[in-house]
Design an enzyme around this catalytic site. Sequence first.
Site, mmCIF file in Angstrom:
data_model
loop_
_atom_site.group_PDB
_atom_site.id
_atom_site.type_symbol
_atom_site.label_atom_id
_atom_site.label_comp_id
_atom_site.label_asym_id
_atom_site.label_seq_id
_atom_site.Cartn_x
_atom_site.Cartn_y
_atom_site.Cartn_z
ATOM 1 N N TYR A 51 0.855 -1.204 0.000
ATOM 2 C CA TYR A 51 0.000 0.000 0.000
ATOM 3 C C TYR A 51 0.879 1.237 0.000
ATOM 4 C CZ TYR A 51 -5.017 -0.494 0.128
ATOM 5 O OH TYR A 51 -6.315 -0.658 -0.240
ATOM 6 N N GLU A 53 -0.458 4.797 -0.487
ATOM 7 C CA GLU A 53 -1.273 5.999 -0.691
ATOM 8 C C GLU A 53 -0.420 7.244 -0.514
ATOM 9 O OE1 GLU A 53 -4.829 5.824 1.645
ATOM 10 O OE2 GLU A 53 -5.590 4.115 0.531
ATOM 11 N N ASP A 197 -6.651 14.451 -24.357
ATOM 12 C CA ASP A 197 -6.673 13.025 -24.023
ATOM 13 C C ASP A 197 -6.038 12.302 -25.210
ATOM 14 O OD1 ASP A 197 -7.244 10.357 -23.762
ATOM 15 O OD2 ASP A 197 -9.337 10.639 -23.166
ATOM 16 N N THR A 223 -3.953 6.701 -21.589
ATOM 17 C CA THR A 223 -3.811 5.337 -21.082
ATOM 18 C C THR A 223 -2.409 4.873 -21.471
ATOM 19 O OG1 THR A 223 -4.883 4.604 -23.106
ATOM 20 C CG2 THR A 223 -6.227 4.629 -21.113
ATOM 21 N N LYS A 226 -2.204 1.274 -24.983
ATOM 22 C CA LYS A 226 -2.551 1.256 -26.417
ATOM 23 C C LYS A 226 -1.258 1.375 -27.230
ATOM 24 C CE LYS A 226 -7.227 3.010 -25.642
ATOM 25 N NZ LYS A 226 -7.404 3.768 -24.408
ATOM 26 N N ARG A 232 -2.128 -2.157 -18.707
ATOM 27 C CA ARG A 232 -3.381 -1.399 -18.611
ATOM 28 C C ARG A 232 -3.234 -0.377 -17.492
ATOM 29 N NH1 ARG A 232 -6.421 -4.022 -21.974
ATOM 30 N NH2 ARG A 232 -7.955 -2.374 -21.867
HETATM 31 N N1 DSN Z 1 -12.228 1.623 -25.149
HETATM 32 C C1 DSN Z 1 -11.140 2.363 -25.737
HETATM 33 C C2 DSN Z 1 -11.108 2.220 -27.220
HETATM 34 O O1 DSN Z 1 -11.331 1.123 -27.689
HETATM 35 O O2 DSN Z 1 -10.836 3.167 -27.914
HETATM 36 C C3 DSN Z 1 -11.139 3.763 -25.336
HETATM 37 O O3 DSN Z 1 -11.206 3.859 -23.971
#
Ligand code: DSN
Length: 412
Positions: A51, A53, A197, A223, A226, A232
Amino acid sequence: MKKLQKQDPQIYSTIKKEIKRQNEELELIASENYVSPAVLEAMGTVLTNKYSEGKAGHRYYGGNQIIDEMEFLAIERLKKIFGAEHANVQPLSGSPANAAVYMAFIKPGDKVLGLKLDHGGHLSHGHPVNFSGMLYNFVQYGVNEKTGRIDMEEVRRIAKKEKPKMIVAGYSAYSREIDWKGFKKIADEVDAYSFADIAHTAGLIAAGLMENPVPYFDVVSTTTHKTLRGPRGAVIMCKEKFAKQIDRAVFPGMQGGPHNHINAAKAVAFGEILKPSFKKYATQVIKNAKAMADEFIKLGYKIVSGGTDNHLFILNLGAKGIGGREAEQILEQIGISVSRSTIPNDPNPPMNPSGIRIGTPAATTRNMKEKEMRKIAKLIDEAFRNKADKKVLARIKKEVKNLCLKFPVPAK
Ligand code: DSN
């Protein structure tokens, strides 16, 4: 996985089946990728037990000296990649990161300007079924009907009329370069915060192949799983003057303890991005998307905006008489995963929209190149034309499998 196999054969068997599926099938979902064995190893470590925090160096629990060391490394690598003044690597995923951004800058009920979901935006950019649309007063811009591209004069007109507190740019299903400087200028003209974003294109930006909003924008989220090819999760970067409010919004505003095993894996992925081989990978991702889009156009398909500058494109299947859901299901039968997608001003509902979104980050990680992309486009076209013929679909499935086995996914 010997211990897992012995203790829990049921879960072990589902994991084995998924490993086989990922090896034998083709992943064209634009938001997916395959992490490296090193990233995978970092995720499966005892760092999950701790933990932590608070921020690195300022924790609410003892025993965090080593975790601090890891988190500082992740922060420094991320700042270096994007030239960020401040970075927070704790967000658990994309939507929580965006929730923290809104929490840091605006109050419930405040007006925000974002792109419509069916034009390529994201649920967390103000869709009524999402927390963002419920808590904040989103007004929306769209893409130009003729060009399929964002029209900056239209964004300016809406911004001047609506006077939002924040403007959001960066999208889930938009295949063109984004005029970040133009957005920042409009945000300044109406005295709004600028929020990018970059979840989809972050890896291409990191490689220096697309424009980087981090030097201009107040705050940027992405994120990490990707095009960045990490675990993730998500991160937020911002100007130093907003550092405190972002850190407080992430914790204690939105989250409790960070996922340290995941943050270590983020750091490993950032280390990979800083190597020259990542630029080579990202360059091929774009080449592959352009080649596949070009092949589809040659085969008589329509693509939203007529092509792509990044890792994805949207096939408009309206004229082919195939719905997005049906297309997704036909391709599942031949071992190809895609996601159904709306097209701008889609006459059909999101459950069965008029298009599919195709992306090349995962196939490129398998080392596939333009030749394979053109072949895949032809196989997809053949499957659509023979959608009711089980024999043809079975033959194509075999071809897809053989192709995949020639290009193995990164394995431990
Ligand atoms: N779900 C994602 C996508 O496929 O683009 C975006 O969060």
